[in-house]
Motif scaffolding. Structure first.
Motif, PDB file in Angstrom:
ATOM      1  N   UNK A  99       1.231  -1.386  -0.234  1.00  0.00           N
ATOM      2  CA  UNK A  99      -0.197   0.046   0.188  1.00  0.00           C
ATOM      3  C   UNK A  99       0.810   1.260  -0.072  1.00  0.00           C
ATOM      4  N   UNK A 100       0.238   1.945  -1.096  1.00  0.00           N
ATOM      5  CA  UNK A 100       1.657   3.350  -1.026  1.00  0.00           C
ATOM      6  C   UNK A 100       0.598   4.227   0.177  1.00  0.00           C
ATOM      7  N   UNK A 101       0.023   4.432   0.330  1.00  0.00           N
ATOM      8  CA  UNK A 101      -0.427   5.087   1.544  1.00  0.00           C
ATOM      9  C   UNK A 101       0.205   4.976   2.702  1.00  0.00           C
ATOM     10  N   UNK A 102       0.900   3.248   3.219  1.00  0.00           N
ATOM     11  CA  UNK A 102       0.925   3.527   4.085  1.00  0.00           C
ATOM     12  C   UNK A 102       1.969   3.681   3.987  1.00  0.00           C
ATOM     13  N   UNK A 103       3.025   4.718   3.893  1.00  0.00           N
ATOM     14  CA  UNK A 103       4.346   4.976   4.102  1.00  0.00           C
ATOM     15  C   UNK A 103       4.570   6.207   4.611  1.00  0.00           C
ATOM     16  N   UNK A 104       5.832   7.372   4.975  1.00  0.00           N
ATOM     17  CA  UNK A 104       5.894   8.178   5.843  1.00  0.00           C
ATOM     18  C   UNK A 104       4.941   8.140   7.369  1.00  0.00           C
ATOM     19  N   UNK A 105       5.352   6.971   7.633  1.00  0.00           N
ATOM     20  CA  UNK A 105       4.211   7.267   9.915  1.00  0.00           C
ATOM     21  C   UNK A 105       2.875   6.362   9.428  1.00  0.00           C
ATOM     22  N   UNK A 106       2.471   6.428   8.037  1.00  0.00           N
ATOM     23  CA  UNK A 106       1.432   5.406   8.306  1.00  0.00           C
ATOM     24  C   UNK A 106       1.747   3.753   8.389  1.00  0.00           C
ATOM     25  N   UNK A 107       0.226   2.927   8.886  1.00  0.00           N
ATOM     26  CA  UNK A 107       0.785   1.324   8.294  1.00  0.00           C
ATOM     27  C   UNK A 107      -0.945   1.373   8.214  1.00  0.00           C
ATOM     28  N   UNK A 108      -0.369   0.002   7.608  1.00  0.00           N
ATOM     29  CA  UNK A 108      -1.571  -0.420   6.902  1.00  0.00           C
ATOM     30  C   UNK A 108      -2.748  -1.913   7.966  1.00  0.00           C
ATOM     31  N   UNK A 109      -3.511  -1.169   8.227  1.00  0.00           N
ATOM     32  CA  UNK A 109      -4.142  -2.783   9.517  1.00  0.00           C
ATOM     33  C   UNK A 109      -4.971  -3.501   7.885  1.00  0.00           C
ATOM     34  N   UNK A 110      -4.356  -4.875   8.640  1.00  0.00           N
ATOM     35  CA  UNK A 110      -5.448  -5.882   8.579  1.00  0.00           C
ATOM     36  C   UNK A 110      -5.982  -6.303   9.444  1.00  0.00           C
ATOM     37  N   UNK A 111      -7.836  -5.734   9.105  1.00  0.00           N
ATOM     38  CA  UNK A 111      -8.836  -6.100  10.386  1.00  0.00           C
ATOM     39  C   UNK A 111      -9.848  -6.554  10.576  1.00  0.00           C
ATOM     40  N   UNK A 112      -9.634  -7.881   9.474  1.00  0.00           N
ATOM     41  CA  UNK A 112     -10.545  -8.996   8.323  1.00  0.00           C
ATOM     42  C   UNK A 112      -9.189  -9.570   8.598  1.00  0.00           C
ATOM     43  N   UNK A 113      -9.627 -11.244   8.253  1.00  0.00           N
ATOM     44  CA  UNK A 113      -8.957 -11.759   8.041  1.00  0.00           C
ATOM     45  C   UNK A 113      -9.233 -13.585   7.156  1.00  0.00           C
ATOM     46  N   UNK A 114     -10.934 -13.161   7.362  1.00  0.00           N
ATOM     47  CA  UNK A 114     -11.021 -14.369   6.980  1.00  0.00           C
ATOM     48  C   UNK A 114     -13.229 -12.857   6.606  1.00  0.00           C
ATOM     49  N   UNK A 115     -14.093 -13.765   5.432  1.00  0.00           N
ATOM     50  CA  UNK A 115     -15.404 -13.354   5.384  1.00  0.00           C
ATOM     51  C   UNK A 115     -15.931 -14.844   5.241  1.00  0.00           C
ATOM     52  N   UNK A 116     -17.243 -14.212   6.225  1.00  0.00           N
ATOM     53  CA  UNK A 116     -18.171 -15.253   5.657  1.00  0.00           C
ATOM     54  C   UNK A 116     -18.525 -15.358   4.265  1.00  0.00           C
ATOM     55  N   UNK A 117     -18.647 -16.862   3.756  1.00  0.00           N
ATOM     56  CA  UNK A 117     -20.249 -16.596   1.946  1.00  0.00           C
ATOM     57  C   UNK A 117     -21.008 -17.594   2.335  1.00  0.00           C
ATOM     58  N   UNK A 118     -22.158 -17.078   1.471  1.00  0.00           N
ATOM     59  CA  UNK A 118     -23.167 -18.493   0.954  1.00  0.00           C
ATOM     60  C   UNK A 118     -22.455 -18.566  -0.569  1.00  0.00           C
ATOM     61  N   UNK A 119     -22.450 -20.383  -0.937  1.00  0.00           N
ATOM     62  CA  UNK A 119     -22.739 -20.504  -2.241  1.00  0.00           C
ATOM     63  C   UNK A 119     -22.798 -22.097  -1.969  1.00  0.00           C
ATOM     64  N   UNK A 120     -22.700 -22.328  -3.204  1.00  0.00           N
ATOM     65  CA  UNK A 120     -22.578 -23.801  -3.198  1.00  0.00           C
ATOM     66  C   UNK A 120     -21.444 -24.519  -3.086  1.00  0.00           C
ATOM     67  N   UNK A 121     -21.273 -25.765  -2.389  1.00  0.00           N
ATOM     68  CA  UNK A 121     -19.270 -26.253  -2.200  1.00  0.00           C
ATOM     69  C   UNK A 121     -18.766 -26.185  -3.200  1.00  0.00           C
ATOM     70  N   UNK A 122     -19.333 -26.401  -4.102  1.00  0.00           N
ATOM     71  CA  UNK A 122     -18.361 -26.312  -5.220  1.00  0.00           C
ATOM     72  C   UNK A 122     -17.679 -25.299  -5.728  1.00  0.00           C
TER      73      UNK A 122
END
Length: 192
Positions: A123-146
């Motif tokens: 992330x180019x925005x995460x330079x010069x003192x800013x940082x990237x926050x990864x707030x979520x590591x998974x999402x819940x979805x609904x679908x056919x199994x395949x």
């Protein structure tokens, strides 16, 4: 925020685990595990609960491929059971595989699954003192199994300024997959 971000959904061939009915229960299960066999349990729609056993090495290898998002087939003699991983029990110290719970599912009914997010890029925005926050590591979805993707790759290189935000609703999901997670939930943010 400009542009969209890259999402890659990986699908794979259906995995098959050969299993047999388990005869060892209670204290005898320890000897079973020492001989390279792991107890598994199949339950859910379309059949009775089954206490089974499978080769530990094959089971570990297959679980490493399918994870918790891809369906697999458990074959017991001539019977096939279409399942997804519901739970994995490991030894608290050695991490050795102790037991696997498998939920029987239908090929034609949608299921909910937690799909891991894998962040890539810079992330180019995460330079010069800013940082990237990864707030979520998974999402819940609904679908056919395949149709459930094995994972979703999120390219954060489009986050080019301070205060850039990616929300769950920004994810471009594969055809037939719908988002269950709150669409306004933060996936990633550039913060000071």
């Amino acid at each position: 925020m400009r542009g969209s971000f890259f999402v890659k959904a990986m699908k794979m061939e259906e995995a098959i685990i050969e299993a047999e009915n388990r005869m060892a229960f209670g204290k005898k299960v320890g000897a079973l595990r020492r001989s390279g066999i792991t107890p598994i349990h199949v339950y859910g729609k379309g059949g009775e609960s089954l206490s089974l056993q499978a080769d530990t090495y094959t089971l570990i290898k297959t679980l490493g491929i399918v994870g918790r998002t891809s369906p697999l087939t458990v074959r017991v003699g001539k019977d096939n059971h279409f399942v997804m991983v519901e739970g994995i029990q490991r030894h608290p110290v050695t991490e050795r595989l102790l037991h696997v719970d498998l939920l029987r599912i239908s090929r034609t009914e949608k299921v909910h699954a937690l799909v891991p997010l894998h962040f890539q890029g810079e992330s180019l925005g995460a330079r010069g003192g800013a940082h990237l926050s990864e707030d979520m590591h998974e999402v819940e979805v609904a679908a056919l199994p395949s149709d459930i993707p094995h994972d979703i790759v999120v390219d954060v290189s489009v986050m080019d300024s301070i205060d850039s935000v990616l929300r769950a609703k920004d994810l471009t999901l594969p055809l037939g997959v719908t988002l269950v997670t709150d669409p306004e939930a933060f996936v990633a943010r550039v913060i000071q």
